[in-house]
Motif scaffolding. Structure first.
Motif, PDB file in Angstrom:
ATOM      1  N   GLU A 199     -25.224 -81.205  55.915  1.00 43.78           N
ATOM      2  CA  GLU A 199     -24.140 -81.609  55.010  1.00 43.78           C
ATOM      3  C   GLU A 199     -22.795 -81.531  55.727  1.00 43.78           C
ATOM      4  O   GLU A 199     -21.938 -82.395  55.550  1.00 43.78           O
ATOM      5  CB  GLU A 199     -24.108 -80.719  53.769  1.00 43.78           C
ATOM      6  CG  GLU A 199     -25.278 -80.897  52.855  1.00 43.78           C
ATOM      7  CD  GLU A 199     -25.351 -79.820  51.782  1.00 43.78           C
ATOM      8  OE1 GLU A 199     -25.939 -80.116  50.731  1.00 43.78           O
ATOM      9  OE2 GLU A 199     -24.851 -78.695  51.982  1.00 43.78           O
ATOM     10  N   PHE A 200     -22.620 -80.492  56.518  1.00 40.78           N
ATOM     11  CA  PHE A 200     -21.397 -80.302  57.288  1.00 40.78           C
ATOM     12  C   PHE A 200     -21.186 -81.471  58.256  1.00 40.78           C
ATOM     13  O   PHE A 200     -20.112 -82.073  58.299  1.00 40.78           O
ATOM     14  CB  PHE A 200     -21.483 -78.969  58.043  1.00 40.78           C
ATOM     15  CG  PHE A 200     -20.494 -78.799  59.156  1.00 40.78           C
ATOM     16  CD1 PHE A 200     -19.160 -78.551  58.887  1.00 40.78           C
ATOM     17  CD2 PHE A 200     -20.900 -78.862  60.483  1.00 40.78           C
ATOM     18  CE1 PHE A 200     -18.245 -78.388  59.923  1.00 40.78           C
ATOM     19  CE2 PHE A 200     -20.004 -78.693  61.513  1.00 40.78           C
ATOM     20  CZ  PHE A 200     -18.672 -78.456  61.227  1.00 40.78           C
ATOM     21  N   ILE A 201     -22.229 -81.811  59.028  1.00 36.82           N
ATOM     22  CA  ILE A 201     -22.131 -82.902  60.000  1.00 36.82           C
ATOM     23  C   ILE A 201     -21.832 -84.219  59.295  1.00 36.82           C
ATOM     24  O   ILE A 201     -20.965 -84.992  59.723  1.00 36.82           O
ATOM     25  CB  ILE A 201     -23.428 -83.012  60.831  1.00 36.82           C
ATOM     26  CG1 ILE A 201     -23.611 -81.781  61.708  1.00 36.82           C
ATOM     27  CG2 ILE A 201     -23.455 -84.296  61.654  1.00 36.82           C
ATOM     28  CD1 ILE A 201     -22.514 -81.555  62.721  1.00 36.82           C
ATOM     29  N   LYS A 202     -22.520 -84.474  58.184  1.00 33.05           N
ATOM     30  CA  LYS A 202     -22.308 -85.718  57.429  1.00 33.05           C
ATOM     31  C   LYS A 202     -20.871 -85.791  56.912  1.00 33.05           C
ATOM     32  O   LYS A 202     -20.210 -86.822  57.018  1.00 33.05           O
ATOM     33  CB  LYS A 202     -23.284 -85.785  56.247  1.00 33.05           C
ATOM     34  CG  LYS A 202     -23.215 -87.097  55.492  1.00 33.05           C
ATOM     35  CD  LYS A 202     -24.145 -87.086  54.296  1.00 33.05           C
ATOM     36  CE  LYS A 202     -25.578 -87.188  54.761  1.00 33.05           C
ATOM     37  NZ  LYS A 202     -26.523 -87.380  53.648  1.00 33.05           N
ATOM     38  N   ARG A 203     -20.356 -84.664  56.373  1.00 36.59           N
ATOM     39  CA  ARG A 203     -18.994 -84.641  55.822  1.00 36.59           C
ATOM     40  C   ARG A 203     -17.940 -84.838  56.904  1.00 36.59           C
ATOM     41  O   ARG A 203     -17.043 -85.676  56.781  1.00 36.59           O
ATOM     42  CB  ARG A 203     -18.740 -83.329  55.076  1.00 36.59           C
ATOM     43  CG  ARG A 203     -17.326 -83.228  54.511  1.00 36.59           C
ATOM     44  CD  ARG A 203     -17.103 -81.920  53.788  1.00 36.59           C
ATOM     45  NE  ARG A 203     -17.264 -80.749  54.631  1.00 36.59           N
ATOM     46  CZ  ARG A 203     -16.319 -80.275  55.465  1.00 36.59           C
ATOM     47  NH1 ARG A 203     -15.170 -80.909  55.584  1.00 36.59           N
ATOM     48  NH2 ARG A 203     -16.547 -79.195  56.171  1.00 36.59           N
ATOM     49  N   ALA A 225     -17.916 -88.359  58.273  1.00 34.71           N
ATOM     50  CA  ALA A 225     -17.302 -89.296  57.327  1.00 34.71           C
ATOM     51  C   ALA A 225     -15.778 -89.122  57.298  1.00 34.71           C
ATOM     52  O   ALA A 225     -15.037 -90.101  57.292  1.00 34.71           O
ATOM     53  CB  ALA A 225     -17.886 -89.101  55.938  1.00 34.71           C
ATOM     54  N   GLU A 226     -15.318 -87.866  57.291  1.00 34.84           N
ATOM     55  CA  GLU A 226     -13.873 -87.615  57.238  1.00 34.84           C
ATOM     56  C   GLU A 226     -13.171 -88.139  58.485  1.00 34.84           C
ATOM     57  O   GLU A 226     -12.045 -88.614  58.407  1.00 34.84           O
ATOM     58  CB  GLU A 226     -13.602 -86.124  57.056  1.00 34.84           C
ATOM     59  CG  GLU A 226     -13.971 -85.626  55.669  1.00 34.84           C
ATOM     60  CD  GLU A 226     -13.792 -84.128  55.501  1.00 34.84           C
ATOM     61  OE1 GLU A 226     -13.347 -83.438  56.445  1.00 34.84           O
ATOM     62  OE2 GLU A 226     -14.108 -83.646  54.397  1.00 34.84           O
ATOM     63  N   TYR A 244     -10.998 -82.744  57.546  1.00 32.90           N
ATOM     64  CA  TYR A 244     -10.551 -83.435  58.749  1.00 32.90           C
ATOM     65  C   TYR A 244     -10.081 -84.859  58.459  1.00 32.90           C
ATOM     66  O   TYR A 244      -9.752 -85.596  59.380  1.00 32.90           O
ATOM     67  CB  TYR A 244     -11.688 -83.448  59.785  1.00 32.90           C
ATOM     68  CG  TYR A 244     -12.046 -82.047  60.207  1.00 32.90           C
ATOM     69  CD1 TYR A 244     -11.367 -81.416  61.232  1.00 32.90           C
ATOM     70  CD2 TYR A 244     -13.033 -81.334  59.543  1.00 32.90           C
ATOM     71  CE1 TYR A 244     -11.655 -80.109  61.600  1.00 32.90           C
ATOM     72  CE2 TYR A 244     -13.343 -80.028  59.907  1.00 32.90           C
ATOM     73  CZ  TYR A 244     -12.662 -79.427  60.933  1.00 32.90           C
ATOM     74  OH  TYR A 244     -12.951 -78.139  61.285  1.00 32.90           O
ATOM     75  N   SER A 245     -10.020 -85.252  57.207  1.00 36.35           N
ATOM     76  CA  SER A 245      -9.659 -86.630  56.855  1.00 36.35           C
ATOM     77  C   SER A 245      -8.235 -86.995  57.279  1.00 36.35           C
ATOM     78  O   SER A 245      -7.950 -88.167  57.525  1.00 36.35           O
ATOM     79  CB  SER A 245      -9.858 -86.876  55.360  1.00 36.35           C
ATOM     80  OG  SER A 245      -9.106 -85.968  54.602  1.00 36.35           O
ATOM     81  N   ALA A 246      -7.363 -86.026  57.404  1.00 36.99           N
ATOM     82  CA  ALA A 246      -5.984 -86.309  57.826  1.00 36.99           C
ATOM     83  C   ALA A 246      -5.927 -86.800  59.275  1.00 36.99           C
ATOM     84  O   ALA A 246      -4.927 -87.382  59.690  1.00 36.99           O
ATOM     85  CB  ALA A 246      -5.118 -85.065  57.677  1.00 36.99           C
ATOM     86  N   PHE A 247      -7.006 -86.598  60.018  1.00 36.58           N
ATOM     87  CA  PHE A 247      -7.024 -86.971  61.431  1.00 36.58           C
ATOM     88  C   PHE A 247      -7.700 -88.311  61.690  1.00 36.58           C
ATOM     89  O   PHE A 247      -7.827 -88.720  62.833  1.00 36.58           O
ATOM     90  CB  PHE A 247      -7.728 -85.883  62.247  1.00 36.58           C
ATOM     91  CG  PHE A 247      -7.077 -84.539  62.118  1.00 36.58           C
ATOM     92  CD1 PHE A 247      -5.843 -84.289  62.691  1.00 36.58           C
ATOM     93  CD2 PHE A 247      -7.691 -83.526  61.400  1.00 36.58           C
ATOM     94  CE1 PHE A 247      -5.234 -83.058  62.574  1.00 36.58           C
ATOM     95  CE2 PHE A 247      -7.093 -82.283  61.276  1.00 36.58           C
ATOM     96  CZ  PHE A 247      -5.859 -82.050  61.864  1.00 36.58           C
ATOM     97  N   ARG A 248      -8.118 -89.014  60.640  1.00 35.49           N
ATOM     98  CA  ARG A 248      -8.885 -90.252  60.851  1.00 35.49           C
ATOM     99  C   ARG A 248      -8.063 -91.356  61.499  1.00 35.49           C
ATOM    100  O   ARG A 248      -8.621 -92.317  62.000  1.00 35.49           O
ATOM    101  CB  ARG A 248      -9.529 -90.726  59.553  1.00 35.49           C
ATOM    102  CG  ARG A 248      -8.581 -91.208  58.501  1.00 35.49           C
ATOM    103  CD  ARG A 248      -9.305 -91.769  57.296  1.00 35.49           C
ATOM    104  NE  ARG A 248     -10.357 -90.876  56.851  1.00 35.49           N
ATOM    105  CZ  ARG A 248     -10.740 -90.708  55.621  1.00 35.49           C
ATOM    106  NH1 ARG A 248     -10.170 -91.388  54.675  1.00 35.49           N
ATOM    107  NH2 ARG A 248     -11.696 -89.876  55.317  1.00 35.49           N
ATOM    108  N   GLU A 249      -6.741 -91.246  61.503  1.00 33.92           N
ATOM    109  CA  GLU A 249      -5.897 -92.270  62.144  1.00 33.92           C
ATOM    110  C   GLU A 249      -5.713 -92.021  63.638  1.00 33.92           C
ATOM    111  O   GLU A 249      -5.148 -92.864  64.331  1.00 33.92           O
ATOM    112  CB  GLU A 249      -4.528 -92.329  61.454  1.00 33.92           C
ATOM    113  CG  GLU A 249      -4.585 -92.681  59.974  1.00 33.92           C
ATOM    114  CD  GLU A 249      -5.275 -94.018  59.704  1.00 33.92           C
ATOM    115  OE1 GLU A 249      -5.062 -94.976  60.489  1.00 33.92           O
ATOM    116  OE2 GLU A 249      -6.042 -94.094  58.736  1.00 33.92           O
TER     117      GLU A 249
END
Length: 75
Positions: free
Chosen positions: A64-68, A71-72, A26-31
């Motif tokens: 781990e899923f929630i943490k990842r 963060a993403e 989901y890191s592509a959505f951080r903006e």
């Protein structure tokens, strides 16, 4: 120094298929604006729950899923 411990084996429910990945990132959505990131966070949790309801298990623990995902999405 802490002794090395081997990784824990994934506990498999009877008949469950374990999904080892790749899991969507989901890191592509951080903006996106914060509200939309929270909507994606809820969607990610719902998608995982739906897969688990169908008898699938993730190799990544729920914590781990929630943490990842948090963060993403930087939430």
């Amino acid at each position: 120094m802490k002794p090395h411990t081997p990784p824990q084996a994934i506990q498999q429910r009877a008949g469950a298929v374990i999904i080892t990945g790749p899991w969507p990132t989901y890191s592509a959505f951080r903006e996106l604006p914060e509200r939309e990131r929270w909507v994606l966070y809820g969607s990610a949790k719902a998608y995982r729950a739906a897969l688990e309801d169908q008898g699938l298990m993730m190799s990544e623990s729920y914590d781990e899923f929630i943490k990842r995902v948090s963060a993403e999405l930087e939430i």
